[in-house]
Design a protein around this motif. Sequence first.
Motif, PDB file in Angstrom:
ATOM      1  N   PHE A  92       0.829  -1.202   0.000  1.00 45.02           N
ATOM      2  CA  PHE A  92       0.000   0.000   0.000  1.00 45.02           C
ATOM      3  C   PHE A  92       0.866   1.256   0.000  1.00 45.02           C
ATOM      4  O   PHE A  92       0.588   2.212  -0.711  1.00 45.02           O
ATOM      5  N   ARG A  93       1.923   1.229   0.791  1.00 44.08           N
ATOM      6  CA  ARG A  93       2.820   2.391   0.839  1.00 44.08           C
ATOM      7  C   ARG A  93       3.406   2.658  -0.547  1.00 44.08           C
ATOM      8  O   ARG A  93       3.455   3.796  -1.007  1.00 44.08           O
ATOM      9  N   PHE A  94       3.833   1.595  -1.236  1.00 42.03           N
ATOM     10  CA  PHE A  94       4.356   1.748  -2.592  1.00 42.03           C
ATOM     11  C   PHE A  94       3.294   2.354  -3.498  1.00 42.03           C
ATOM     12  O   PHE A  94       3.580   3.280  -4.276  1.00 42.03           O
ATOM     13  N   ALA A  95       2.060   1.847  -3.423  1.00 43.56           N
ATOM     14  CA  ALA A  95       0.982   2.348  -4.269  1.00 43.56           C
ATOM     15  C   ALA A  95       0.722   3.827  -3.993  1.00 43.56           C
ATOM     16  O   ALA A  95       0.575   4.629  -4.924  1.00 43.56           O
ATOM     17  N   PHE A  96       0.695   4.198  -2.708  1.00 41.56           N
ATOM     18  CA  PHE A  96       0.452   5.597  -2.337  1.00 41.56           C
ATOM     19  C   PHE A  96       1.568   6.498  -2.878  1.00 41.56           C
ATOM     20  O   PHE A  96       1.304   7.566  -3.442  1.00 41.56           O
ATOM     21  N   GLU A  97       2.811   6.055  -2.725  1.00 40.76           N
ATOM     22  CA  GLU A  97       3.937   6.852  -3.213  1.00 40.76           C
ATOM     23  C   GLU A  97       3.943   6.935  -4.738  1.00 40.76           C
ATOM     24  O   GLU A  97       4.275   7.980  -5.306  1.00 40.76           O
ATOM     25  N   GLU A  98       3.551   5.848  -5.398  1.00 40.64           N
ATOM     26  CA  GLU A  98       3.517   5.851  -6.865  1.00 40.64           C
ATOM     27  C   GLU A  98       2.469   6.838  -7.381  1.00 40.64           C
ATOM     28  O   GLU A  98       2.719   7.548  -8.358  1.00 40.64           O
ATOM     29  N   VAL A  99       1.330   6.907  -6.746  1.00 40.28           N
ATOM     30  CA  VAL A  99       0.314   7.896  -7.133  1.00 40.28           C
ATOM     31  C   VAL A  99       0.902   9.296  -7.011  1.00 40.28           C
ATOM     32  O   VAL A  99       0.727  10.133  -7.900  1.00 40.28           O
ATOM     33  N   GLY A 100       1.623   9.554  -5.940  1.00 40.78           N
ATOM     34  CA  GLY A 100       2.257  10.862  -5.756  1.00 40.78           C
ATOM     35  C   GLY A 100       3.276  11.169  -6.833  1.00 40.78           C
ATOM     36  O   GLY A 100       3.320  12.282  -7.369  1.00 40.78           O
ATOM     37  N   ARG A 101       4.097  10.167  -7.164  1.00 44.92           N
ATOM     38  CA  ARG A 101       5.109  10.359  -8.217  1.00 44.92           C
ATOM     39  C   ARG A 101       4.455  10.658  -9.567  1.00 44.92           C
ATOM     40  O   ARG A 101       4.883  11.546 -10.302  1.00 44.92           O
ATOM     41  N   ARG A 115      -6.018  10.822  -3.962  1.00 41.59           N
ATOM     42  CA  ARG A 115      -4.743  10.097  -3.905  1.00 41.59           C
ATOM     43  C   ARG A 115      -4.910   8.753  -3.193  1.00 41.59           C
ATOM     44  O   ARG A 115      -4.398   7.739  -3.644  1.00 41.59           O
ATOM     45  N   LEU A 116      -5.649   8.753  -2.089  1.00 45.03           N
ATOM     46  CA  LEU A 116      -5.899   7.501  -1.368  1.00 45.03           C
ATOM     47  C   LEU A 116      -6.717   6.531  -2.217  1.00 45.03           C
ATOM     48  O   LEU A 116      -6.430   5.331  -2.263  1.00 45.03           O
ATOM     49  N   GLU A 117      -7.742   7.035  -2.897  1.00 43.16           N
ATOM     50  CA  GLU A 117      -8.577   6.181  -3.741  1.00 43.16           C
ATOM     51  C   GLU A 117      -7.747   5.545  -4.860  1.00 43.16           C
ATOM     52  O   GLU A 117      -7.860   4.347  -5.124  1.00 43.16           O
ATOM     53  N   LEU A 118      -6.903   6.325  -5.490  1.00 44.21           N
ATOM     54  CA  LEU A 118      -6.053   5.788  -6.547  1.00 44.21           C
ATOM     55  C   LEU A 118      -5.050   4.773  -5.994  1.00 44.21           C
ATOM     56  O   LEU A 118      -4.784   3.748  -6.621  1.00 44.21           O
ATOM     57  N   ALA A 119      -4.517   5.058  -4.818  1.00 47.38           N
ATOM     58  CA  ALA A 119      -3.576   4.121  -4.188  1.00 47.38           C
ATOM     59  C   ALA A 119      -4.261   2.790  -3.902  1.00 47.38           C
ATOM     60  O   ALA A 119      -3.685   1.725  -4.126  1.00 47.38           O
ATOM     61  N   TRP A 120      -5.499   2.847  -3.405  1.00 45.46           N
ATOM     62  CA  TRP A 120      -6.230   1.603  -3.142  1.00 45.46           C
ATOM     63  C   TRP A 120      -6.493   0.848  -4.436  1.00 45.46           C
ATOM     64  O   TRP A 120      -6.452  -0.379  -4.457  1.00 45.46           O
ATOM     65  N   ARG A 121      -6.743   1.531  -5.532  1.00 43.68           N
ATOM     66  CA  ARG A 121      -6.958   0.850  -6.820  1.00 43.68           C
ATOM     67  C   ARG A 121      -5.684   0.137  -7.269  1.00 43.68           C
ATOM     68  O   ARG A 121      -5.745  -0.992  -7.753  1.00 43.68           O
ATOM     69  N   ILE A 122      -4.545   0.802  -7.116  1.00 44.25           N
ATOM     70  CA  ILE A 122      -3.269   0.153  -7.463  1.00 44.25           C
ATOM     71  C   ILE A 122      -3.036  -1.041  -6.558  1.00 44.25           C
ATOM     72  O   ILE A 122      -2.646  -2.120  -7.008  1.00 44.25           O
ATOM     73  N   ASP A 124      -5.268  -2.865  -5.050  1.00 44.38           N
ATOM     74  CA  ASP A 124      -6.175  -3.940  -5.453  1.00 44.38           C
ATOM     75  C   ASP A 124      -5.674  -4.646  -6.710  1.00 44.38           C
ATOM     76  O   ASP A 124      -5.817  -5.861  -6.847  1.00 44.38           O
ATOM     77  N   ALA A 125      -5.083  -3.892  -7.627  1.00 41.83           N
ATOM     78  CA  ALA A 125      -4.520  -4.502  -8.832  1.00 41.83           C
ATOM     79  C   ALA A 125      -3.351  -5.429  -8.474  1.00 41.83           C
ATOM     80  O   ALA A 125      -3.237  -6.532  -9.016  1.00 41.83           O
ATOM     81  N   PHE A 126      -2.493  -4.995  -7.559  1.00 43.42           N
ATOM     82  CA  PHE A 126      -1.411  -5.859  -7.081  1.00 43.42           C
ATOM     83  C   PHE A 126      -1.973  -7.142  -6.478  1.00 43.42           C
ATOM     84  O   PHE A 126      -1.491  -8.239  -6.728  1.00 43.42           O
ATOM     85  N   ASP A 127      -2.997  -6.974  -5.662  1.00 45.62           N
ATOM     86  CA  ASP A 127      -3.621  -8.113  -4.993  1.00 45.62           C
ATOM     87  C   ASP A 127      -4.201  -9.097  -6.007  1.00 45.62           C
ATOM     88  O   ASP A 127      -4.009 -10.313  -5.904  1.00 45.62           O
ATOM     89  N   ALA A 128      -4.900  -8.581  -7.002  1.00 44.70           N
ATOM     90  CA  ALA A 128      -5.485  -9.435  -8.038  1.00 44.70           C
ATOM     91  C   ALA A 128      -4.398 -10.165  -8.828  1.00 44.70           C
ATOM     92  O   ALA A 128      -4.530 -11.350  -9.141  1.00 44.70           O
ATOM     93  N   PHE A 129      -3.307  -9.471  -9.101  1.00 42.91           N
ATOM     94  CA  PHE A 129      -2.195 -10.085  -9.823  1.00 42.91           C
ATOM     95  C   PHE A 129      -1.565 -11.215  -9.012  1.00 42.91           C
ATOM     96  O   PHE A 129      -1.253 -12.272  -9.537  1.00 42.91           O
ATOM     97  N   GLU A 130      -1.396 -10.992  -7.705  1.00 45.44           N
ATOM     98  CA  GLU A 130      -0.839 -12.032  -6.825  1.00 45.44           C
ATOM     99  C   GLU A 130      -1.731 -13.264  -6.815  1.00 45.44           C
ATOM    100  O   GLU A 130      -1.243 -14.393  -6.876  1.00 45.44           O
ATOM    101  N   LYS A 131      -3.034 -13.060  -6.735  1.00 46.34           N
ATOM    102  CA  LYS A 131      -3.969 -14.181  -6.747  1.00 46.34           C
ATOM    103  C   LYS A 131      -3.916 -14.909  -8.076  1.00 46.34           C
ATOM    104  O   LYS A 131      -3.986 -16.132  -8.124  1.00 46.34           O
ATOM    105  N   TYR A 132      -3.779 -14.171  -9.172  1.00 42.12           N
ATOM    106  CA  TYR A 132      -3.669 -14.767 -10.498  1.00 42.12           C
ATOM    107  C   TYR A 132      -2.412 -15.621 -10.588  1.00 42.12           C
ATOM    108  O   TYR A 132      -2.445 -16.740 -11.107  1.00 42.12           O
ATOM    109  N   LYS A 133      -1.283 -15.112 -10.075  1.00 46.38           N
ATOM    110  CA  LYS A 133      -0.023 -15.861 -10.121  1.00 46.38           C
ATOM    111  C   LYS A 133      -0.104 -17.156  -9.326  1.00 46.38           C
ATOM    112  O   LYS A 133       0.522 -18.146  -9.685  1.00 46.38           O
ATOM    113  N   GLN A 134      -0.867 -17.136  -8.228  1.00 51.17           N
ATOM    114  CA  GLN A 134      -0.976 -18.319  -7.386  1.00 51.17           C
ATOM    115  C   GLN A 134      -1.894 -19.383  -7.974  1.00 51.17           C
ATOM    116  O   GLN A 134      -1.945 -20.496  -7.488  1.00 51.17           O
ATOM    117  N   GLY A 135      -2.578 -19.023  -9.022  1.00 50.31           N
ATOM    118  CA  GLY A 135      -3.413 -20.015  -9.705  1.00 50.31           C
ATOM    119  C   GLY A 135      -4.807 -19.866  -9.406  1.00 50.31           C
ATOM    120  O   GLY A 135      -5.714 -20.384  -9.146  1.00 50.31           O
TER     121      GLY A 135
END
Length: 135
Positions: A92-101, A115-122, A124-135
């Motif tokens: 989440f910290r990475f997502a928040f900082e990336e939105v700022g950058r 900024r918080l809403e966009l960070a949560w979307r990023i 959630d995308a990370f989370d979905a990708f992790e679940k996809y990688k795990q099968g």
Amino acid sequence: MKNVESLEDMSTVELGMGAAQRLLEERTRLGLTQSTLAKIANLSRVSIVKYESGGTLPSSEALIALDRSGIDIRYVLVGIRCTGNRIIRDRFRFAFEEVGRQAQASKEVLTDEIRLELAWRIYDAFDAFEKYKQG
């Protein structure tokens, strides 16, 4: 400070000063300023200063907000790290900082809420990708 076995054995002053020091430690660990933590948690900077100085204990609402901002509240309150959430908090910290950058690069001015809403979307995308990688 005396040796304590539980929270019931601690005075409010002991709990407050220990929690204050650990909150400062957590904020520093995350690389956040008091102002940035205040923005992320939707609290005032003055509140963060008071919590870190031991002047006042955070309310339950403030604790929830601090937890959502990446602070390990269990550690702050009782000195025991909650290791299972480290990856989640760092993500989440990475997502928040990336939105700022990205906002800074495109010279956009974002409200903290956006900024918080966009960070949560990023996040959630990370989370979905992790679940996809795990099968």
